[in-house]
Design a protein around this motif. Structure first.
Motif, PDB file in Angstrom:
ATOM      1  N   LEU A   2     -63.416-108.505 -61.367  1.00  0.00           N
ATOM      2  CA  LEU A   2     -64.185-107.263 -61.446  1.00  0.00           C
ATOM      3  C   LEU A   2     -65.469-107.528 -62.227  1.00  0.00           C
ATOM      4  CD1 LEU A   2     -61.248-104.868 -62.310  1.00  0.00           C
ATOM      5  CD2 LEU A   2     -62.290-105.234 -60.080  1.00  0.00           C
ATOM      6  N   GLU A   3     -66.431-106.617 -62.103  1.00  0.00           N
ATOM      7  CA  GLU A   3     -67.640-106.678 -62.944  1.00  0.00           C
ATOM      8  C   GLU A   3     -67.208-106.767 -64.395  1.00  0.00           C
ATOM      9  OE1 GLU A   3     -69.696-103.067 -62.313  1.00  0.00           O
ATOM     10  OE2 GLU A   3     -70.176-103.528 -60.222  1.00  0.00           O
ATOM     11  N   LEU A   6     -66.713-103.549 -66.235  1.00  0.00           N
ATOM     12  CA  LEU A   6     -65.529-102.799 -65.812  1.00  0.00           C
ATOM     13  C   LEU A   6     -64.269-103.419 -66.427  1.00  0.00           C
ATOM     14  CD1 LEU A   6     -64.407-100.504 -64.124  1.00  0.00           C
ATOM     15  CD2 LEU A   6     -64.515-101.963 -62.106  1.00  0.00           C
ATOM     16  N   GLN A   9     -63.955-102.288 -69.800  1.00  0.00           N
ATOM     17  CA  GLN A   9     -63.456-100.909 -69.832  1.00  0.00           C
ATOM     18  C   GLN A   9     -61.924-100.881 -69.720  1.00  0.00           C
ATOM     19  OE1 GLN A   9     -65.765 -98.554 -66.992  1.00  0.00           O
ATOM     20  NE2 GLN A   9     -64.140 -96.993 -66.981  1.00  0.00           N
ATOM     21  N   LEU A  10     -61.386-101.747 -68.860  1.00  0.00           N
ATOM     22  CA  LEU A  10     -59.924-101.829 -68.725  1.00  0.00           C
ATOM     23  C   LEU A  10     -59.277-102.261 -70.046  1.00  0.00           C
ATOM     24  CD1 LEU A  10     -59.162-103.660 -65.331  1.00  0.00           C
ATOM     25  CD2 LEU A  10     -59.317-101.217 -65.799  1.00  0.00           C
ATOM     26  N   PHE A  13     -59.410 -99.477 -72.438  1.00  0.00           N
ATOM     27  CA  PHE A  13     -58.481 -98.404 -72.049  1.00  0.00           C
ATOM     28  C   PHE A  13     -57.096 -98.610 -72.659  1.00  0.00           C
ATOM     29  CE2 PHE A  13     -55.249 -96.531 -69.312  1.00  0.00           C
ATOM     30  CZ  PHE A  13     -55.749 -95.264 -69.050  1.00  0.00           C
ATOM     31  N   ASP A  16     -57.244 -98.477 -76.639  1.00  0.00           N
ATOM     32  CA  ASP A  16     -57.370 -97.120 -77.179  1.00  0.00           C
ATOM     33  C   ASP A  16     -56.028 -96.389 -77.188  1.00  0.00           C
ATOM     34  OD1 ASP A  16     -60.035 -97.580 -77.402  1.00  0.00           O
ATOM     35  OD2 ASP A  16     -60.632 -96.375 -75.665  1.00  0.00           O
ATOM     36  N   ALA A  71     -55.530-104.316 -58.261  1.00  0.00           N
ATOM     37  CA  ALA A  71     -56.637-105.065 -58.879  1.00  0.00           C
ATOM     38  C   ALA A  71     -56.605-104.954 -60.401  1.00  0.00           C
ATOM     39  CB  ALA A  71     -57.972-104.556 -58.330  1.00  0.00           C
ATOM     40  N   VAL A  72     -56.215-103.792 -60.895  1.00  0.00           N
ATOM     41  CA  VAL A  72     -56.156-103.587 -62.351  1.00  0.00           C
ATOM     42  C   VAL A  72     -55.131-104.533 -62.980  1.00  0.00           C
ATOM     43  CG1 VAL A  72     -55.375-101.964 -64.131  1.00  0.00           C
ATOM     44  CG2 VAL A  72     -57.026-101.222 -62.382  1.00  0.00           C
ATOM     45  N   TYR A  73     -53.941-104.590 -62.428  1.00  0.00           N
ATOM     46  CA  TYR A  73     -52.918-105.475 -63.013  1.00  0.00           C
ATOM     47  C   TYR A  73     -53.268-106.950 -62.816  1.00  0.00           C
ATOM     48  CZ  TYR A  73     -49.945-101.617 -64.301  1.00  0.00           C
ATOM     49  OH  TYR A  73     -49.446-100.492 -64.891  1.00  0.00           O
ATOM     50  N   TYR A  76     -55.783-107.662 -65.565  1.00  0.00           N
ATOM     51  CA  TYR A  76     -55.133-107.799 -66.874  1.00  0.00           C
ATOM     52  C   TYR A  76     -54.447-109.161 -66.981  1.00  0.00           C
ATOM     53  CZ  TYR A  76     -55.588-102.853 -68.375  1.00  0.00           C
ATOM     54  OH  TYR A  76     -56.063-101.628 -68.796  1.00  0.00           O
TER      55      TYR A  76
ATOM     56  N   MET B   1     -65.052-108.437 -55.405  1.00  0.00           N
ATOM     57  CA  MET B   1     -64.126-108.939 -56.400  1.00  0.00           C
ATOM     58  C   MET B   1     -64.440-110.394 -56.705  1.00  0.00           C
ATOM     59  SD  MET B   1     -59.990-109.049 -56.347  1.00  0.00           S
ATOM     60  CE  MET B   1     -59.752-110.409 -55.204  1.00  0.00           C
ATOM     61  N   LEU B   2     -64.270-111.260 -55.711  1.00  0.00           N
ATOM     62  CA  LEU B   2     -64.602-112.669 -55.887  1.00  0.00           C
ATOM     63  C   LEU B   2     -66.109-112.842 -55.747  1.00  0.00           C
ATOM     64  CD1 LEU B   2     -61.761-114.174 -53.684  1.00  0.00           C
ATOM     65  CD2 LEU B   2     -61.810-113.971 -56.166  1.00  0.00           C
ATOM     66  N   LEU B  74     -55.848-109.714 -51.300  1.00  0.00           N
ATOM     67  CA  LEU B  74     -56.529-108.504 -51.779  1.00  0.00           C
ATOM     68  C   LEU B  74     -57.989-108.515 -51.305  1.00  0.00           C
ATOM     69  CD1 LEU B  74     -56.283-105.949 -53.518  1.00  0.00           C
ATOM     70  CD2 LEU B  74     -56.855-107.336 -55.520  1.00  0.00           C
ATOM     71  N   LEU B  85     -64.298-102.966 -54.311  1.00  0.00           N
ATOM     72  CA  LEU B  85     -63.201-102.952 -55.279  1.00  0.00           C
ATOM     73  C   LEU B  85     -63.648-102.446 -56.648  1.00  0.00           C
ATOM     74  CD1 LEU B  85     -60.207-103.557 -55.485  1.00  0.00           C
ATOM     75  CD2 LEU B  85     -60.764-105.893 -56.105  1.00  0.00           C
ATOM     76  N   ASN B  86     -64.834-102.849 -57.078  1.00  0.00           N
ATOM     77  CA  ASN B  86     -65.323-102.338 -58.364  1.00  0.00           C
ATOM     78  C   ASN B  86     -65.404-100.814 -58.345  1.00  0.00           C
ATOM     79  OD1 ASN B  86     -65.996-104.601 -60.215  1.00  0.00           O
ATOM     80  ND2 ASN B  86     -67.213-105.288 -58.462  1.00  0.00           N
ATOM     81  N   VAL B  89     -61.873 -99.271 -58.438  1.00  0.00           N
ATOM     82  CA  VAL B  89     -61.257 -99.334 -59.774  1.00  0.00           C
ATOM     83  C   VAL B  89     -61.925 -98.322 -60.702  1.00  0.00           C
ATOM     84  CG1 VAL B  89     -60.946-100.796 -61.814  1.00  0.00           C
ATOM     85  CG2 VAL B  89     -60.449-101.709 -59.538  1.00  0.00           C
ATOM     86  N   LYS B  90     -63.257 -98.208 -60.616  1.00  0.00           N
ATOM     87  CA  LYS B  90     -63.964 -97.225 -61.456  1.00  0.00           C
ATOM     88  C   LYS B  90     -63.402 -95.818 -61.241  1.00  0.00           C
ATOM     89  CE  LYS B  90     -68.213 -99.567 -61.805  1.00  0.00           C
ATOM     90  NZ  LYS B  90     -69.537 -99.829 -61.188  1.00  0.00           N
ATOM     91  N   MET B  93     -59.872 -95.507 -62.668  1.00  0.00           N
ATOM     92  CA  MET B  93     -59.832 -95.479 -64.132  1.00  0.00           C
ATOM     93  C   MET B  93     -60.289 -94.120 -64.674  1.00  0.00           C
ATOM     94  SD  MET B  93     -58.391 -98.219 -64.974  1.00  0.00           S
ATOM     95  CE  MET B  93     -58.535 -98.206 -66.780  1.00  0.00           C
ATOM     96  N   PRO B 102     -56.143 -90.533 -75.035  1.00  0.00           N
ATOM     97  CA  PRO B 102     -55.582 -91.417 -76.060  1.00  0.00           C
ATOM     98  C   PRO B 102     -54.770 -90.680 -77.119  1.00  0.00           C
ATOM     99  CG  PRO B 102     -57.848 -92.042 -75.594  1.00  0.00           C
ATOM    100  CD  PRO B 102     -57.578 -90.804 -74.795  1.00  0.00           C
ATOM    101  N   LYS B 106     -50.951 -92.289 -77.319  1.00  0.00           N
ATOM    102  CA  LYS B 106     -51.127 -93.529 -78.094  1.00  0.00           C
ATOM    103  C   LYS B 106     -49.799 -94.162 -78.535  1.00  0.00           C
ATOM    104  CE  LYS B 106     -54.309 -95.581 -81.343  1.00  0.00           C
ATOM    105  NZ  LYS B 106     -55.553 -95.388 -82.072  1.00  0.00           N
TER     106      LYS B 106
END
Lengths: 116, 116, 116, 116
Positions: A2-3, A6, A9-10, A13, A16, A71-73, A76, B1-2, B74, B85-86, B89-90, B93, B102, B106
């Protein structure tokens, strides 16, 4: 993958929310496979024409959300293990290219099946 | 993504082998979930310490290959469906952030579990 | 689920190898999902006619082996958790019957999809 | 696998709803793998003690429902393909026994891992 903004940001997230504690590599890999199954669920019981119609409908957003979850997992996992995804894919594609020379496997489903 | 040059390489790889014919979105989604299971298999029966030891061993390359396979499918899926993909995901999220403020979640495993 | 003598054989198999130590419920559930993916792999990239042809070929035994693997882990899980599978299925089918009255869902893919 | 009266009930359930049309072997295998992922989801992010506590709580019924769903699709698949599950497991266990003699693999995680 990902960028970088971004990805940052993950990372923020989960920080936090104090959720890094749950993210062992094994549990993230479990989650990745669960999300891949949820993505597959979008296609469940649908034939090709039905899938095409759904892609033009308001169900598309749901599919995009499931793809995002995968994509998120994946992001990570790569982040936590210090894996450069572009580098990993490059290396894997070199192995694939050596194993499946075009002139031997072209258009052959049997070879494709061995491949995948 | 890539990286875009790497994605171009993936697209050329299947074209050179005349393998696009097998890549319906449903079959690519099936393959993604199979590869995610193969990635999970790397962690199968291992506890946290064993995973950490394997990450420092020559078994790491195998893990990177499995992660690459997930990323490859993917990438094909996003390419074939015209999904950025970016962007996906944005959007996801933003939904997650609204759903899990949060201060309410938390460090809470129960909320985390609802989340995932 | 399986014949009781066969279940006894499964239990003896892992005891003789001192493998119970690896069988936490979570790890058995992981294994069940990995085996289900391997079963799905048998169908990967195949259309309906190709599947039918493979079912008549010597590839059928491989499919039966994959199905057996799924059944083995399902049996271990039920045994270890003290779950009576017939009883569990009966209860679930009662819920399904209440939720999906035939006259409302007959032949409707949309309802079927909600169902599954 | 299931009691024959219960299997008959499953068969009647889908017939009454005219849902056999959706049950190609490939789609049933997809569903089996999705249900196995949902079963795994019950264990997601939980350590061993948390799983044990959940097994004694009212969350147990949810687990039993997920296990039932896996068994239902496994039963449909065996029924539709004419596979005798006891027979298939017997044959597979004979192969496993030949491949993993107790004296060579006893208590060894590495051999166990090769095995699974």
């Amino acid at each position: 993958m990902l960028e970088s903004s971004l990805l940052a940001q993950l990372i923020a997230f989960r920080k936090d929310r104090d959720w890094e504690q749950f993210h062992t590599p094994k549990d993230v890999a479990i989650s990745l496979s669960i999300e891949a199954a949820e993505l597959l669920e979008w296609f469940q019981w649908r034939n090709h024409d039905e899938v095409e119609a759904m892609l033009e409908s308001d169900k598309r957003e749901h599919l995009e959300d499931e793809i995002a979850d995968v994509a998120v997992y994946l992001s990570y996992l790569c982040h936590d293990l210090g894996i450069d995804l572009n580098q990993a894919v490059k290396k894997k594609m070199e192995k694939n290219a050596a194993k499946y020379p075009p002139d031997k496997v072209k258009g052959r489903a049997d070879k494709y099946n061995e491949y995948s």
